[in-house]
Design an enzyme around this catalytic site. Structure first.
Site, short mmCIF file in Angstrom:
data_model
loop_
_atom_site.label_atom_id
_atom_site.label_comp_id
_atom_site.label_asym_id
_atom_site.label_seq_id
_atom_site.Cartn_x
_atom_site.Cartn_y
_atom_site.Cartn_z
N GLN A 73 0.83 -1.20 0.00
CA GLN A 73 0.00 0.00 0.00
C GLN A 73 0.87 1.26 0.00
O GLN A 73 0.36 2.36 -0.17
CB GLN A 73 -0.96 0.00 1.20
CG GLN A 73 -2.12 -0.98 1.04
CD GLN A 73 -3.11 -1.00 2.19
OE1 GLN A 73 -3.34 -2.05 2.78
NE2 GLN A 73 -3.71 0.13 2.52
N ARG B 80 -9.44 -0.45 7.25
CA ARG B 80 -10.41 0.43 6.65
C ARG B 80 -10.83 1.58 7.56
O ARG B 80 -12.01 1.87 7.74
CB ARG B 80 -11.65 -0.34 6.21
CG ARG B 80 -12.35 0.44 5.12
CD ARG B 80 -13.28 -0.39 4.32
NE ARG B 80 -13.81 0.44 3.26
CZ ARG B 80 -14.24 -0.02 2.11
NH1 ARG B 80 -14.20 -1.29 1.87
NH2 ARG B 80 -14.71 0.79 1.20
N CYS B 81 -9.83 2.18 8.19
CA CYS B 81 -10.12 3.39 8.95
C CYS B 81 -8.82 4.13 9.07
O CYS B 81 -7.76 3.58 8.83
CB CYS B 81 -10.63 3.07 10.35
SG CYS B 81 -9.38 2.46 11.46
N GLU C 21 -13.25 5.14 4.22
CA GLU C 21 -13.24 4.47 5.50
C GLU C 21 -14.39 4.89 6.41
O GLU C 21 -14.67 4.23 7.40
CB GLU C 21 -11.88 4.72 6.14
CG GLU C 21 -10.82 4.20 5.16
CD GLU C 21 -9.40 4.52 5.50
OE1 GLU C 21 -9.20 5.55 6.15
OE2 GLU C 21 -8.52 3.75 5.12
#
Ligand code: FES
Ligand code: FES
Lengths: 808, 162
Positions: free
Chosen positions: A237, A384-385, A760
């Protein structure tokens, strides 16, 4: 306007810029099976690596016998810590200032830990050889409960740093203690709580889970010994950060390393970290001189790569009798596993957990987080945050509900009473953030009205009556949530990862015929960057998004950037894209003025061209300007049309949203049924509504998973109980509902295009909404709080403990 | 372990592969035949990323030995459409944003293709049930279901030729 056949509107629409639901350019290859993921890479003579892993959670490694494995035809080598030690690669730094064993150095600290790396001609031989490696263990007592880490009889996990009183984040009070992080005013908060009319207290546990993208982690390393160049493809990522780390670790100069993130099959935070597999594939390629592929299987992914959450949040919230919140206190025990491998900006060992005052105007607050080592897998990534924001949002949105119960008040009303008002922005929070913009009351009212909130409450009361009268066995829960996110890390002055400031970048080249190429420091994992970044640029430079190619993920060509996670792509790289576009436009203005034979100030920008003020028939389109920049000598202006921008955001962005979930809960089976889910998101300026909606659907489904069943569970011996997709809950199409999406649009005042980021938000807001619905279903029967994940068994157990199964 | 010769038909072409009896069809497809559309998400029959069509049935190719494919007809995502003429499902997935990272997509479309062959007029419930063996982490399924329903509608139009 005679010279322009098309209207301004038509020209604007043709750009497919900001606000357009443009179809994704990525989809052609993905729908035809022509994506290029790491495991699709096949190089001549490529070898395959596989790990020998620990079955024990805590043990000394007495010996490793690789002889039988080495005798197997097709096995090239077996690496152990002893082989890596001379290269100083048997340990590696983590993103959180700790270090982590690449291969077991004398002991193992969690089940699934890497012990040896087998390199073989194909994956079957490698797997056979893994079985032939004999490891002799001496078992040690196992620590799984972070609350027992500092007891006198607790085993000491990290003998390597047992005597170090200072860690990367300050003082350590025990060998199993990593850090204490404090924010806010402790004394003032304790005073407020001591003097308050009402105080609600609760222990809120956000359980350990895992991002579990459909594609597991992997890499292919290829050392070209002739030219001294290393190429590394992998599920990264943040490819540039990987290049820097690889250079620092291997001693290979950074310009001789090329890191490529090809298509990534979902990341959700899992692919931010640096894993032993990457390091071993590099070493293996250096040792063998051949390309080496390592791809983990699902069990390895779930049990050894970065987990998420595992925060025990003890809270106290104080209020007046009327329900005005006066103070918030939180102590978090953070279970980090065996190594602190959180992926947080250096100065934030608990991420942005100090956003835990949420959407509320809370004058006094205090937060302390203690990081603890246990015999579990390392990690602590932002699934996902943005860094620990989902933990913070879950905490405050549970505490609000608990307070509402204590005050005997409606939870929606309590929220509205305490929201930060529109006129208070920019708002300085008690725990140190400056919220950029928001209009919470408007969003909240819209949400409540859309779902018919008061009708729902009436129906719920009726249901309770019916239940008591024996007419139904199903209760109804209304889950509310108003969350505030903090994303877009972040300002270089206080945000870095491994010392690298968290800016991001964009480089643009306009071709002579008026199409363009833009390269970014981020990397898409399904968010559709190739589609949306072209849209941002289209609006800025007046070239159709269809004529702009976006490239990411190859460190040889892309400008340095910190990558994609924490919803930072739009706030940071999106801003860099807009700013680079503006540089293009500034140069284009000079060229246009020359071509039109007027002063720079006498022309103005209009959609896709510069027009002479007051003479609309005189203009030069961006296409004409681009051509001129390459074929005419323009005094005082360099040829060509290119720009690069490195954007250091002045602040974070603060997306928010209002969610409502309506559930039916079967008291006898514990089965929950989502009847309705309404999600209103405010992510500032909306770049591509179709993609935003898709992100919301996906994030809500991940939230559903987490709230209703997904967990990484350990038994008391440190065995992973949820290591396959049989036990680790991923919702199917069958249990996933249709979601209702909605929005308000409050632009960020400091972002060039006002965008805040959205990927997110639905996870951050969704988890409390689902959990609150379950808790709320039992409120009438005396429940204050029950822990996630709310799987059928736990729901049944709650009902049972409340006496709802008693013979009536 | 000794290899066996397998003859099979993949996407309309007769091919030959050499595989040990224990080798999984997904590995032979991906590594020997270079058909990399079907993906590996679990290797334990849970995720459906490896879904292919075998003699008119959806199978998870991580749970089929390559030798079991002897003499069979296999269709993968690569065999459903080509760049000049995409399959209706491929078109509809693009149109309705039925994919994000794309990793589940080949398996998902291949499964949906078989579903529509078996049930050309599915209800939303039929679709949700029929693709429940294929996991997706990105989309929340809503747009996948929409895409499949739209494809069914398109295929049912009298003038539509597939
Ligand atoms: S890889 Fe075959 S079902 Fe997951
Ligand atoms: S699109 Fe990413 S898993 Fe389905």
């Amino acid at each position: 306007m005679s010279a322009t056949a098309e209207s301004v509107q038509e020209r604007r629409a043709a750009l497919k810029g900001l606000g357009t639901s443009r179809k994704r350019v990525e989809d052609a290859r993905f729908t035809q099976g022509k994506g290029n993921y790491v495991d699709d890479i096949k190089l001549p003579d490529m070898l395959f690596g596989d790990f020998v892993r620990s079955q024990h959670a805590h043990a000394r490694v007495k010996s490793i016998d690789t002889s039988a494995a080495m005798e197997l035809p097709g096995v090239i080598a077996v690496l152990t810590a002893k082989d890596l030690e001379p290269l100083n690669l048997h340990w590696m730094p983590t993103l959180a200032g700790d270090k982590q064993m690449v291969l077991a150095d004398g002991k193992v600290l969690f089940q699934g830990q890497e012990i040896a790396f087998v390199i073989a001609e194909d994956r079957y031989i490698a797997a056979d050889a893994v079985d032939l490696v004999k490891v002799e263990f001496e078992e040690l007592p196992v620590l799984v409960d972070p609350f027992k880490a500092e007891l006198p009889d607790a085993p000491i996990l990290r003998e390597d740093i047992a005597d170090e009183k200072e860690g990367a984040h300050g003082a350590r009070r025990h060998p199993n203690h990593i850090f204490t992080w404090e924010q806010g005013d402790k004394a003032a908060t304790e005073t407020v709580i001591g003097e308050a009319d009402v105080v609600a207290e609760e222990m809120v546990y956000y359980h350990r889970t895992h991002p579990c993208p459909m594609e597991t982690c992997g890499s292919v390393a290829s050392m070209d010994k002739v030219n001294g160049k290393l190429t590394l493809w992998g599920t990264f990522q943040a490819p540039h950060v990987v290049r820097t780390v690889a250079s620092l670790l291997s001693g290979i100069a950074e310009h001789n390393i090329r890191v490529v993130s090809p298509d990534i099959g979902g990341g959700f935070g899992n692919k931010v970290g640096v894993y032993p597999g990457y390091v071993c594939s590099i070493v293996a390629s250096i040792v063998t001189g051949k390309p080496v592929k390592w791809v983990e299987d699902r069990m390895e992914n779930l049990s050894a790569t970065a987990f998420a959450r595992d925060y025990w949040m003890q809270g106290k919230i104080a209020a007046t009798k009327e329900g005005k919140i006066t103070g918030l206190w939180c102590h978090t025990t953070a279970d980090h596993g065996a190594f602190d491998a959180c992926a947080d900006p250096t100065k934030y060992p608990a991420g942005f957990m100090n956003i835990c005052t949420g959407s509320y105007d809370i004058p006094t607050a205090y937060l302390a987080v203690d990081g603890i080592y246990t015999n579990k897998a390392p990690g602590g990534v932002a699934y996902r945050c943005s860094f620990r924001v989902t933990e913070a949002a879950y905490f405050i949105e549970r505490m609000i509900e608990v307070l509402a119960i204590k005050l005997n008040m409606d939870a929606a009303e309590l929220r509205a009473k305490n929201f930060i008002r529109k006129d208070q922005f920019p708002y300085q929070s008690a725990l140190g953030w400056e919220y950029d913009s928001g209009d919470y009351h408007t969003a909240w009212d819209k949400a409540l009205e859309s779902v018919g909130y008061s009708k729902l409450r009436e129906e719920q009361s009726q249901r309770v009556e019916d239940f008591k009268a024996g007419k139904t066995r199903k209760l109804m829960g209304i889950g509310l949530c108003h969350f505030t996110e903090i994303v877009g890390a972040g300002p270089v002055k206080n945000c870095d990862i491994l010392g690298m400031g968290m800016f991001d970048s964009c480089e643009i080249r306009i071709h002579p015929t008026g199409s363009a190429l833009a390269r970014l420091g981020t990397i898409s994992q399904g968010q559709g960057h190739a589609t949306t970044f072209a849209q941002i640029l289209a609006t800025e430079i007046g070239i159709s998004a269809d004529d702009i190619t976006i490239e990411e993920g190859d460190t040889d060509t892309a400008p340095y950037g910190l990558g994609t996670y924490g919803s930072r792509s739009t706030p940071v790289a999106g801003a860099a894209t807009a700013m680079a576009g503006r540089k293009i436009r500034a140069k284009a203005q000079m060229i246009a003025a020359y071509l039109l034979e007027v002063h720079d100030n006498d022309i103005e920008w209009e959609v896709d061209r510069f027009v002479v003020k007051g003479a609309p028939e005189k203009f030069k389109t961006m296409k004409e300007i681009a051509y001129a920049s390459y074929n005419q000598a323009i005094p005082g202006v360099e040829p060509g049309l290119e720009a690069v921008s490195y954007y250091d955001p002045p602040n974070m962005t603060y997306p928010f949203g209002a969610y409502v979930c309506v559930m039916d809960v079967d008291v006898d089976t514990g089965v929950s049924d989502i009847r309705q889910f309404y999600a209103l998101d405010d992510c500032g300026t909306r770049i591509n509504p179709m993609i935003i909606e898709g992100q919301v659907h996906g994030g809500l489904t991940e939230a559903l998973a987490i709230a209703l069943g997904q967990e990484i569970a350990y038994d008391e011996l440190g065995n992973v109980k949820t290591g396959t997709l049989m036990d680790f809950f991923i919702p199917t199409s069958w249990e996933t509902p249709n979601y209702q999406t909605d929005f308000t649009e409050t632009p960020s005042p400091h972002h060039p295009i006002g965008a805040k980021g959205v990927g997110e938000s639905p996870n951050v807001g969704g988890v409390p909404a689902f959990s609150n619905a379950i808790n709320d279903a039992f409120r009438a029967f005396g429940l204050t709080h029950t822990h996630m994940p709310h799987d059928h068994w736990r729901i049944w157990k709650t009902a049972n403990e409340l006496g709802l199964h008693a013979e009536s | 372990m000794s290899k066996q010769t397998i003859n099979l038909n993949v996407n309309g072409q007769s091919v030959t592969a050499e595989a040990e009896p224990r080798e999984l069809l997904i590995h032979v497809l991906r590594e020997q035949l270079e058909i990399t559309g079907p993906h590996i998400g679990c290797e334990t029959t849970h995720c459906g990323a490896c879904t292919v069509d075998m003699d008119g049935m959806s199978v998870k190719s991580c749970t089929v030995f390559a030798v079991q494919a002897q003499g069979k007809e296999i269709t993968t995502i690569e065999g459903l459409g080509d760049p000049d003429k995409l399959h209706v499902l491929q078109e509809k997935f693009k149109e309705h944003h039925g994919l994000q990272c794309g990793f589940c997509t080949p398996g998902m479309i291949t499964r949906a293709h078989r579903l529509l062959e078996e049930n050309p007029n599915p209800t939303e419930e039929d679709v949700r049930f029929g693709i429940a063996g294929n996991l997706c982490r990105c989309t929340g399924y809503q747009n996948i279901v929409k895409s499949v329903m739209a494809a069914a509608e398109e295929l049912n139009k009298p003038e539509s030729v597939t």
